[in-house]
Design an enzyme around this catalytic site. Structure first.
Site, PDB file in Angstrom:
ATOM      1  N   THR A 162      -8.011  12.233  -9.964  1.00 35.59           N
ATOM      2  CA  THR A 162      -7.252  13.491  -9.969  1.00 35.59           C
ATOM      3  C   THR A 162      -7.709  14.423 -11.090  1.00 35.59           C
ATOM      4  O   THR A 162      -8.180  13.961 -12.141  1.00 35.59           O
ATOM      5  CB  THR A 162      -5.747  13.171 -10.154  1.00 35.59           C
ATOM      6  OG1 THR A 162      -5.046  14.386 -10.427  1.00 35.59           O
ATOM      7  CG2 THR A 162      -5.487  12.204 -11.306  1.00 35.59           C
ATOM      8  N   ASP A 163      -7.494  15.710 -10.880  1.00 30.22           N
ATOM      9  CA  ASP A 163      -7.815  16.694 -11.934  1.00 30.22           C
ATOM     10  C   ASP A 163      -6.911  16.526 -13.157  1.00 30.22           C
ATOM     11  O   ASP A 163      -7.202  17.061 -14.231  1.00 30.22           O
ATOM     12  CB  ASP A 163      -7.722  18.131 -11.388  1.00 30.22           C
ATOM     13  CG  ASP A 163      -6.367  18.543 -10.823  1.00 30.22           C
ATOM     14  OD1 ASP A 163      -5.404  17.754 -10.905  1.00 30.22           O
ATOM     15  OD2 ASP A 163      -6.276  19.669 -10.299  1.00 30.22           O
ATOM     16  N   GLU A 164      -5.800  15.779 -12.996  1.00 28.10           N
ATOM     17  CA  GLU A 164      -4.865  15.633 -14.123  1.00 28.10           C
ATOM     18  C   GLU A 164      -5.464  14.832 -15.281  1.00 28.10           C
ATOM     19  O   GLU A 164      -4.948  14.878 -16.389  1.00 28.10           O
ATOM     20  CB  GLU A 164      -3.554  14.991 -13.661  1.00 28.10           C
ATOM     21  CG  GLU A 164      -2.867  15.829 -12.614  1.00 28.10           C
ATOM     22  CD  GLU A 164      -1.360  15.629 -12.555  1.00 28.10           C
ATOM     23  OE1 GLU A 164      -0.807  14.951 -13.425  1.00 28.10           O
ATOM     24  OE2 GLU A 164      -0.767  16.183 -11.621  1.00 28.10           O
ATOM     25  N   TYR A 203       1.494   9.250 -15.716  1.00 24.09           N
ATOM     26  CA  TYR A 203       0.721   9.214 -14.466  1.00 24.09           C
ATOM     27  C   TYR A 203      -0.754   9.519 -14.750  1.00 24.09           C
ATOM     28  O   TYR A 203      -1.651   8.760 -14.363  1.00 24.09           O
ATOM     29  CB  TYR A 203       1.276  10.228 -13.449  1.00 24.09           C
ATOM     30  CG  TYR A 203       0.293  10.525 -12.334  1.00 24.09           C
ATOM     31  CD1 TYR A 203      -0.013   9.561 -11.375  1.00 24.09           C
ATOM     32  CD2 TYR A 203      -0.364  11.759 -12.250  1.00 24.09           C
ATOM     33  CE1 TYR A 203      -0.944   9.817 -10.365  1.00 24.09           C
ATOM     34  CE2 TYR A 203      -1.284  12.020 -11.251  1.00 24.09           C
ATOM     35  CZ  TYR A 203      -1.576  11.052 -10.306  1.00 24.09           C
ATOM     36  OH  TYR A 203      -2.504  11.296  -9.312  1.00 24.09           O
ATOM     37  N   LYS A 244      -4.199   7.114 -14.385  1.00 23.74           N
ATOM     38  CA  LYS A 244      -5.353   7.445 -13.535  1.00 23.74           C
ATOM     39  C   LYS A 244      -6.637   7.528 -14.376  1.00 23.74           C
ATOM     40  O   LYS A 244      -7.700   7.081 -13.947  1.00 23.74           O
ATOM     41  CB  LYS A 244      -5.122   8.771 -12.814  1.00 23.74           C
ATOM     42  CG  LYS A 244      -4.000   8.758 -11.794  1.00 23.74           C
ATOM     43  CD  LYS A 244      -4.265   7.842 -10.610  1.00 23.74           C
ATOM     44  CE  LYS A 244      -5.397   8.308  -9.732  1.00 23.74           C
ATOM     45  NZ  LYS A 244      -5.590   7.409  -8.558  1.00 23.74           N
TER      46      LYS A 244
HETATM   47  P1  NAD Z   1       1.196   8.689  -2.082  1.00 23.82           P
HETATM   48  O1  NAD Z   1       2.183   8.453  -3.153  1.00 23.82           O
HETATM   49  O2  NAD Z   1       1.572   9.539  -0.908  1.00 23.82           O
HETATM   50  O3  NAD Z   1       0.686   7.295  -1.487  1.00 23.82           O
HETATM   51  C1  NAD Z   1       0.346   6.210  -2.304  1.00 23.82           C
HETATM   52  C2  NAD Z   1       0.208   4.995  -1.414  1.00 23.82           C
HETATM   53  O4  NAD Z   1      -0.177   3.881  -2.223  1.00 23.82           O
HETATM   54  C3  NAD Z   1       1.504   4.597  -0.702  1.00 23.82           C
HETATM   55  O5  NAD Z   1       1.245   4.320   0.657  1.00 23.82           O
HETATM   56  C4  NAD Z   1       1.961   3.336  -1.440  1.00 23.82           C
HETATM   57  O6  NAD Z   1       2.703   2.453  -0.632  1.00 23.82           O
HETATM   58  C5  NAD Z   1       0.619   2.757  -1.865  1.00 23.82           C
HETATM   59  N1  NAD Z   1       0.730   1.883  -3.045  1.00 23.82           N
HETATM   60  C6  NAD Z   1       1.346   2.153  -4.228  1.00 23.82           C
HETATM   61  N2  NAD Z   1       1.245   1.109  -5.058  1.00 23.82           N
HETATM   62  C7  NAD Z   1       0.533   0.159  -4.396  1.00 23.82           C
HETATM   63  C8  NAD Z   1       0.090  -1.150  -4.731  1.00 23.82           C
HETATM   64  N3  NAD Z   1       0.374  -1.681  -5.917  1.00 23.82           N
HETATM   65  N4  NAD Z   1      -0.639  -1.838  -3.823  1.00 23.82           N
HETATM   66  C9  NAD Z   1      -0.908  -1.307  -2.600  1.00 23.82           C
HETATM   67  N5  NAD Z   1      -0.497  -0.078  -2.222  1.00 23.82           N
HETATM   68  C10 NAD Z   1       0.208   0.647  -3.115  1.00 23.82           C
HETATM   69  O7  NAD Z   1      -0.090   9.265  -2.807  1.00 23.82           O
HETATM   70  P2  NAD Z   1      -1.134  10.408  -2.403  1.00 23.82           P
HETATM   71  O8  NAD Z   1      -0.593  11.715  -2.812  1.00 23.82           O
HETATM   72  O9  NAD Z   1      -1.589  10.169  -1.022  1.00 23.82           O
HETATM   73  O10 NAD Z   1      -2.308  10.040  -3.424  1.00 23.82           O
HETATM   74  C11 NAD Z   1      -3.313   9.106  -3.055  1.00 23.82           C
HETATM   75  C12 NAD Z   1      -4.323   8.999  -4.172  1.00 23.82           C
HETATM   76  O11 NAD Z   1      -4.885  10.283  -4.435  1.00 23.82           O
HETATM   77  C13 NAD Z   1      -3.713   8.530  -5.493  1.00 23.82           C
HETATM   78  O12 NAD Z   1      -4.639   7.687  -6.125  1.00 23.82           O
HETATM   79  C14 NAD Z   1      -3.529   9.813  -6.285  1.00 23.82           C
HETATM   80  O13 NAD Z   1      -3.588   9.569  -7.661  1.00 23.82           O
HETATM   81  C15 NAD Z   1      -4.722  10.614  -5.806  1.00 23.82           C
HETATM   82  N6  NAD Z   1      -4.585  12.069  -5.855  1.00 23.82           N
HETATM   83  C16 NAD Z   1      -3.488  12.672  -5.305  1.00 23.82           C
HETATM   84  C17 NAD Z   1      -3.432  14.077  -5.276  1.00 23.82           C
HETATM   85  C18 NAD Z   1      -2.269  14.805  -4.659  1.00 23.82           C
HETATM   86  O14 NAD Z   1      -2.191  16.014  -4.797  1.00 23.82           O
HETATM   87  N7  NAD Z   1      -1.367  14.154  -3.960  1.00 23.82           N
HETATM   88  C19 NAD Z   1      -4.478  14.824  -5.828  1.00 23.82           C
HETATM   89  C20 NAD Z   1      -5.574  14.154  -6.393  1.00 23.82           C
HETATM   90  C21 NAD Z   1      -5.624  12.785  -6.382  1.00 23.82           C
HETATM   91  O1  DAU Z   2      -3.324  17.851  -9.564  1.00 19.67           O
HETATM   92  C1  DAU Z   2      -3.359  16.725  -8.753  1.00 19.67           C
HETATM   93  C2  DAU Z   2      -2.027  16.051  -8.813  1.00 19.67           C
HETATM   94  O2  DAU Z   2      -1.134  16.891  -8.086  1.00 19.67           O
HETATM   95  C3  DAU Z   2      -1.994  14.646  -8.248  1.00 19.67           C
HETATM   96  O3  DAU Z   2      -2.839  13.832  -9.012  1.00 19.67           O
HETATM   97  C4  DAU Z   2      -0.575  14.099  -8.253  1.00 19.67           C
HETATM   98  O4  DAU Z   2      -0.535  12.831  -7.632  1.00 19.67           O
HETATM   99  C5  DAU Z   2       0.307  15.050  -7.485  1.00 19.67           C
HETATM  100  O5  DAU Z   2       1.647  14.622  -7.556  1.00 19.67           O
HETATM  101  C6  DAU Z   2       0.197  16.466  -8.041  1.00 19.67           C
HETATM  102  O6  DAU Z   2       0.782  16.549  -9.366  1.00 19.67           O
HETATM  103  P1  DAU Z   2       1.652  17.812  -9.836  1.00 19.67           P
HETATM  104  O7  DAU Z   2       2.561  17.371 -10.890  1.00 19.67           O
HETATM  105  O8  DAU Z   2       0.788  18.994 -10.088  1.00 19.67           O
HETATM  106  O9  DAU Z   2       2.436  18.087  -8.441  1.00 19.67           O
HETATM  107  P2  DAU Z   2       3.951  18.424  -8.127  1.00 19.67           P
HETATM  108  O10 DAU Z   2       4.006  18.727  -6.664  1.00 19.67           O
HETATM  109  O11 DAU Z   2       4.892  17.442  -8.678  1.00 19.67           O
HETATM  110  O12 DAU Z   2       4.162  19.779  -8.933  1.00 19.67           O
HETATM  111  C7  DAU Z   2       3.345  20.913  -8.694  1.00 19.67           C
HETATM  112  C8  DAU Z   2       3.782  22.025  -9.631  1.00 19.67           C
HETATM  113  O13 DAU Z   2       5.116  22.429  -9.265  1.00 19.67           O
HETATM  114  C9  DAU Z   2       3.864  21.603 -11.072  1.00 19.67           C
HETATM  115  O14 DAU Z   2       3.504  22.713 -11.900  1.00 19.67           O
HETATM  116  C10 DAU Z   2       5.338  21.273 -11.278  1.00 19.67           C
HETATM  117  C11 DAU Z   2       6.035  22.250 -10.354  1.00 19.67           C
HETATM  118  N1  DAU Z   2       7.304  21.754  -9.780  1.00 19.67           N
HETATM  119  C12 DAU Z   2       7.314  20.544  -9.181  1.00 19.67           C
HETATM  120  C13 DAU Z   2       8.471  20.027  -8.630  1.00 19.67           C
HETATM  121  C14 DAU Z   2       8.482  18.682  -7.961  1.00 19.67           C
HETATM  122  C15 DAU Z   2       8.465  22.523  -9.850  1.00 19.67           C
HETATM  123  O15 DAU Z   2       8.432  23.651 -10.392  1.00 19.67           O
HETATM  124  N2  DAU Z   2       9.610  22.022  -9.322  1.00 19.67           N
HETATM  125  C16 DAU Z   2       9.673  20.798  -8.725  1.00 19.67           C
HETATM  126  O16 DAU Z   2      10.755  20.409  -8.261  1.00 19.67           O
END
Ligand code: NAD
Ligand code: DAU
Length: 343
Positions: free
Chosen positions: A126-128, A151, A155
């Site tokens: 992730t970019d985080e 988090y 990562k």
């Molecule tokens: P999500 O939370 O929707 O899904 C995570 C999945 O992992 C779930 O199906 C959960 O059951 C499974 N899981 C959790 N712990 C586990 C374990 N111990 N063993 C096996 N399975 C397990 O997540 P997402 O948003 O689809 O993110 C997927 C990946 O992409 C993550 O690694 C996250 O860090 C990365 N990522 C997410 C975003 C985003 O914006 N959502 C952006 C960049 C990177």
């Molecule tokens: O940048 C990639 C990441 O994006 C992934 O690695 C993470 O798994 C994913 O959860 C996401 O993280 P963020 O914290 O950026 O996403 P979130 O949707 O929680 O929040 C997006 C932005 O919105 C952030 O600036 C916080 C704000 N926010 C979020 C929530 C849930 C609010 O203002 N109100 C809210 O209730």
């Protein structure tokens, strides 16, 4: 590469990736290995549940014996690790599972890939991991990692371990670091599905702080295409950023979403900010572009398409929002909403 183990494949991005790959590659088989935490959902995979090229194994990536058994039983040659605890707010409330899964679980998968001699290991990051990025700069892959939430730190730790297995053991690895993905099947704790579904129910949208934070909102299928490209064309040992190159302020994201759903702006409620909130992430995507990838959607197109998906797919999210989600929502937002004058 033919038999792929997709860990975390029942989650949001993992499931979209499985659907994308099965559609694109008739010769590949995909085994989803997923613990089915609150975020895992087999509804996300219902379109392929009868496909003979797909199988599901319920398991924890921290369970070395179960991981080994799945790899051997399905003659796996490639692991793509999506499994993680992924919500920053939950990591602030309780970091334990984040460390377990991303740090220890990633180690277990790397060790399995090494000892069983797999062809490839790919880590979804992730970019985080780069931390807050000041205006005017975009993170490059070689930049120092400065994660600021539990988090993000979990990562970043995983990325470092993946890199160590490349350097020390020559394990054939790649890493991709994505920006904020949005699209179908995203658990409605993340901001775009949370706000879309709240708006559809005429509930308040709790914007953290001033709402002027920026994110690169990216359509999930664009991310999947880039991961596919790195799997096939990426250089071993390398990391690739996958973003949009476009900053969108949260308040602008909310405006687009409300206009798309034709709902009023007075649903917006500014509430207490997230602790340690990173105000900006920004990725330099020159490296993945040089490999031949470009995003197909702008951030605005991604937000519109996502909001409309939630409007059209109540079957998917209504049951989630009435389950464990209610307790989470009260813990995360109850006091914030009351302090901001609601309820
Ligand atoms: P999500 O939370 O929707 O899904 C995570 C999945 O992992 C779930 O199906 C959960 O059951 C499974 N899981 C959790 N712990 C586990 C374990 N111990 N063993 C096996 N399975 C397990 O997540 P997402 O948003 O689809 O993110 C997927 C990946 O992409 C993550 O690694 C996250 O860090 C990365 N990522 C997410 C975003 C985003 O914006 N959502 C952006 C960049 C990177
Ligand atoms: O940048 C990639 C990441 O994006 C992934 O690695 C993470 O798994 C994913 O959860 C996401 O993280 P963020 O914290 O950026 O996403 P979130 O949707 O929680 O929040 C997006 C932005 O919105 C952030 O600036 C916080 C704000 N926010 C979020 C929530 C849930 C609010 O203002 N109100 C809210 O209730």
């Amino acid at each position: 590469m033919k038999n792929i183990l997709v860990t975390g494949g029942a989650g949001f991005i993992g499931a979209n990736f499985v659907l994308y790959m099965l559609d694109k590659y008739p010769d590949y088989t995909i085994v989803v290995y997923d613990k089915l935490t609150y975020a895992g959902n087999l509804d996300n995979l219902r379109d392929v549940e009868n496909d003979p090229r797909y199988a599901f194994v319920q398991g924890d990536i921290c369970d070395a014996a179960a991981v080994e058994k799945a790899i051997k039983a399905h003659e796996i040659d490639t692991i793509i690790n999506f499994a993680a605890e992924t919500h920053v707010d939950r990591s602030i409330m309780n970091p334990d599972a984040f460390v377990q899964t991303s740090v220890y679980g990633t180690y277990v998968l790397l060790e399995a890939a090494k000892s069983l001699g797999l062809e490839r290991y790919h880590q979804i990051s992730t970019d985080e991991v780069y931390g807050h990025i000041p205006a005017g700069y975009s993170s490059k892959e070689g930049d120092l990692l400065k994660p600021r939430s539990p988090y993000a730190a979990s990562k970043a730790s995983a990325d470092l371990m993946v890199n160590a297995y490349f350097v020390t053991y020559g394990l054939p690895v790649t890493i991709t670091r994505g920006s904020n993905n949005i699209g179908p099947y995203q658990y409605p704790e993340k901001v775009v599905p949370l706000f879309s579904t709240n708006a559809l129910d005429e509930e308040q949208l709790p914007v953290y702080g001033d709402g002027r934070q920026t994110r690169e909102y990216q359509y999930v299928v664009d991310h999947c295409e880039a991961i596919d490209l790195v799997l096939h064309e990426g250089v071993l040992g390398e990391t690739y950023n996958i973003g949009t190159g476009e900053d969108i302020e949260n308040l602008r994201m909310v405006e687009i979403l409300l206009e798309t759903l034709n709902m009023p702006h007075d649903l917006i409620l500014h509430v207490e900010d997230r602790a340690g909130h990173d105000r900006r992430y920004s990725l330099d995507i020159g490296k993945i572009k040089a490999l031949g990838w470009n995003p197909r959607h702008t951030g605005e197109e991604a937000i519109v398409k996502t909001a409309l998906w939630y409007k059209d797919n109540e079957w998917w999210w209504r049951k989630i929002k009435s389950g464990e989600f209610r307790a989470y929502y009260e813990a995360q937002y109850g006091k914030r909403l009351r302090d901001a004058g609601e309820e």
